[in-house]
Design a protein around this motif. Structure first.
Motif, short mmCIF file in Angstrom:
data_model
loop_
_atom_site.label_atom_id
_atom_site.label_comp_id
_atom_site.label_asym_id
_atom_site.label_seq_id
_atom_site.Cartn_x
_atom_site.Cartn_y
_atom_site.Cartn_z
N SER A 1 -58.53 3.72 -29.45
CA SER A 1 -59.43 2.75 -30.07
C SER A 1 -58.76 2.16 -31.29
O SER A 1 -58.01 2.84 -31.98
N PRO A 2 -59.03 0.88 -31.58
CA PRO A 2 -58.54 0.32 -32.83
C PRO A 2 -59.33 0.87 -34.01
O PRO A 2 -60.50 1.26 -33.86
N TYR A 3 -58.72 0.92 -35.17
CA TYR A 3 -59.43 1.25 -36.39
C TYR A 3 -60.18 0.01 -36.86
O TYR A 3 -59.63 -1.08 -36.91
N ARG A 4 -61.45 0.19 -37.20
CA ARG A 4 -62.28 -0.93 -37.66
C ARG A 4 -63.00 -0.56 -38.95
O ARG A 4 -63.24 0.62 -39.23
N ARG A 5 -63.36 -1.56 -39.71
CA ARG A 5 -64.28 -1.39 -40.82
C ARG A 5 -65.71 -1.54 -40.28
O ARG A 5 -65.92 -2.09 -39.19
N PHE A 6 -66.69 -1.09 -41.07
CA PHE A 6 -68.08 -1.18 -40.61
C PHE A 6 -68.46 -2.62 -40.27
O PHE A 6 -69.17 -2.87 -39.30
N GLY A 7 -67.96 -3.55 -41.06
CA GLY A 7 -68.31 -4.95 -40.84
C GLY A 7 -67.69 -5.55 -39.61
O GLY A 7 -68.03 -6.68 -39.22
N GLU A 8 -66.74 -4.85 -38.98
CA GLU A 8 -66.08 -5.35 -37.78
C GLU A 8 -66.68 -4.80 -36.50
O GLU A 8 -66.25 -5.16 -35.40
N ILE A 9 -67.68 -3.92 -36.61
CA ILE A 9 -68.28 -3.32 -35.43
C ILE A 9 -69.15 -4.35 -34.71
O ILE A 9 -69.91 -5.10 -35.34
N ASP A 10 -69.08 -4.38 -33.41
CA ASP A 10 -69.86 -5.31 -32.60
C ASP A 10 -71.29 -4.79 -32.48
O ASP A 10 -71.59 -3.94 -31.64
N LEU A 11 -72.16 -5.32 -33.30
CA LEU A 11 -73.56 -4.87 -33.29
C LEU A 11 -74.36 -5.46 -32.14
O LEU A 11 -75.43 -4.94 -31.80
N ASP A 12 -73.88 -6.52 -31.54
CA ASP A 12 -74.60 -7.14 -30.42
C ASP A 12 -74.28 -6.47 -29.10
O ASP A 12 -74.95 -6.72 -28.10
N GLY A 13 -73.29 -5.58 -29.10
CA GLY A 13 -72.87 -4.98 -27.84
C GLY A 13 -73.55 -3.66 -27.52
O GLY A 13 -73.23 -3.03 -26.52
N SER A 14 -74.50 -3.23 -28.35
CA SER A 14 -75.16 -1.94 -28.13
C SER A 14 -76.63 -2.14 -27.79
O SER A 14 -77.37 -2.79 -28.54
N ALA A 15 -77.05 -1.55 -26.68
CA ALA A 15 -78.46 -1.61 -26.29
C ALA A 15 -79.34 -0.78 -27.21
O ALA A 15 -80.57 -0.95 -27.21
N MET A 16 -78.75 0.13 -27.97
CA MET A 16 -79.52 0.96 -28.89
C MET A 16 -80.01 0.18 -30.10
O MET A 16 -81.02 0.51 -30.71
N LEU A 17 -79.28 -0.87 -30.47
CA LEU A 17 -79.61 -1.64 -31.67
C LEU A 17 -80.58 -2.76 -31.35
O LEU A 17 -80.51 -3.39 -30.29
#
Length: 380
Positions: A308-324
């Motif tokens: 996995s690439p290293y990401r910062r919190f602001g780089e996380i794909d929030l639209d890609g999770s059905a939990m959110l």
């Protein structure tokens, strides 16, 4: 899943609020009780631009909120009635004998009461002091770093909160079968101690083996961070197949086979991959350094390699999770926020309440006059 179950939570910070929220997100009616003005975590960082605590709102999603004067007899009576009416109490409050199991069980003999504490016996502790006691900072960080390295994740608080949720459900199940209440004490220190034991750290030390600092290497196997042309990735080979695929895709399979012959090593075995981790990493690193993240992703697609690439919190794909899901959080605004990670069908993200938002409706459910109690200063 837990509709019809009511829990009174008198808490602050992480462990107990997380335990309550875990149950609330599964359908339980969790009532968080705070003193007037809020508990010690009501303004805990991080903060929204408005000054609203993102920790408080993050840890109290889906609950109802009531604020009560803990110092007045009328206020304490409200909390006692609320606790005994619900029959299940989750708390990490200390120094308040009127909230103890013994005091509340006089009015509700089948009470289920879970008390989170620091050390066994009630001594104070928080996640970061327990972590220091447990030895993890001494084996975290670069191999040549002399000082302890703490981490930002309150792992013991998180584990403690989840243990609390499980403990309450187990006790409630027993009560439903036998009619017996339960007094449960859950020391944060014991949560950390049990976890260190379950993971083998304690046994390792008892057998005289000193765990080394290995930086970002995976202990006991092969895994490490590698620089790429436009970032950094974490790569892990947990099994022989993972490692074989990694060697083939990076073009070092023949070289690694020759290295194994020269060293008398068997790289099909975790231990040998770990013992010779630096030599293996030196062979693999140039392949990553010569490629971008996109090129690495394309090359590793279809292989068994874990990465996995290293990401910062602001780089996380929030639209890609059905939990959110989108919520309008009072004091914060529009957010993408998590529902329960337990996917048992329908689930929805729910905002945290405003402090004391449900005071009147909760009092009414107990047959109490909110206006009268407010006039006495017993509730907000």
């Amino acid at each position: 899943m837990l509709e019809g179950l009511r829990i009174v939570e008198i808490s602050s910070f992480v462990a107990a609020p997380l335990g309550g929220m875990t149950l609330a997100q599964l359908g339980a009616d969790v009532i968080r009780v705070d003193p007037l003005g809020g508990a010690a975590d009501v303004r805990r960082w991080p903060l929204a631009p408005s000054g609203t605590s993102l920790l408080w709102t993050g840890m109290n999603k889906g609950k109802r909120s009531i604020t009560v004067d803990f110092r007045s007899a009328e206020g304490r009576d409200v909390v006692t009635r609320l606790a005994t009416d619900a029959g299940i109490v989750l708390t990490n409050a200390v120094g308040r004998g009127w909230l103890s199991y013994e005091a509340l069980a006089e009015a509700r003999p089948d009470l289920v009461h879970l008390q989170i504490e620091g050390h066994p016996g009630g001594g104070p502790a928080v996640d970061y002091t327990v972590n220091a006691e447990m030895g993890f900072p001494q084996v975290t960080g670069p191999a040549d770093h002399a000082a302890p390295v703490s981490h930002v994740l309150p792992a013991w608080d998180v584990a403690c909160g989840l243990y609390a949720a499980v403990g309450l459900l187990a006790a409630e199940r027993r009560r439903s079968r036998t009619g017996e209440g339960a007094r449960i004490r859950l020391p944060l220190y014991d949560v950390a101690l049990a976890t260190a034991g379950n993971l083998g750290f304690l046994a390792e030390a008892q057998l005289g083996q000193e765990r080394p600092r290995v930086g970002n290497y995976l202990f006991g196997g092969f895994g490490r961070d590698f620089a790429v042309a436009d970032g950094r990735v974490m790569v892990v080979a947990m099994t022989e197949r993972h490692f074989t695929d990694l060697c083939e895709v990076t073009g070092v399979a023949e070289t690694v086979a020759e290295l194994a012959r020269l060293l008398g090593a068997d790289f099909a075995v975790d231990g040998d991959r770990f013992r010779h981790r630096e030599a293996l990493a030196a062979l693999i690193a140039p392949w990553f350094e010569a490629r971008t993240l996109a090129e690495v992703a394309t090359a590793l697609e279809g292989t068994a390699v874990l990465w996995s690439p290293y990401r910062r919190f602001g780089e996380i794909d929030l639209d890609g999770s059905a939990m959110l899901g989108d919520i309008d959080q009072p004091g914060v605004g529009r957010l993408r926020a998590p529902a329960s990670p337990l996917d048992a069908g329908e689930r929805a993200a729910v905002p945290a309440p405003e402090l004391g938002e449900h005071t009147d409706t909760i009092l009414a459910s107990l047959g109490l006059d909110a206006a009268e109690l407010r006039a006495k200063g017993a509730v907000a």
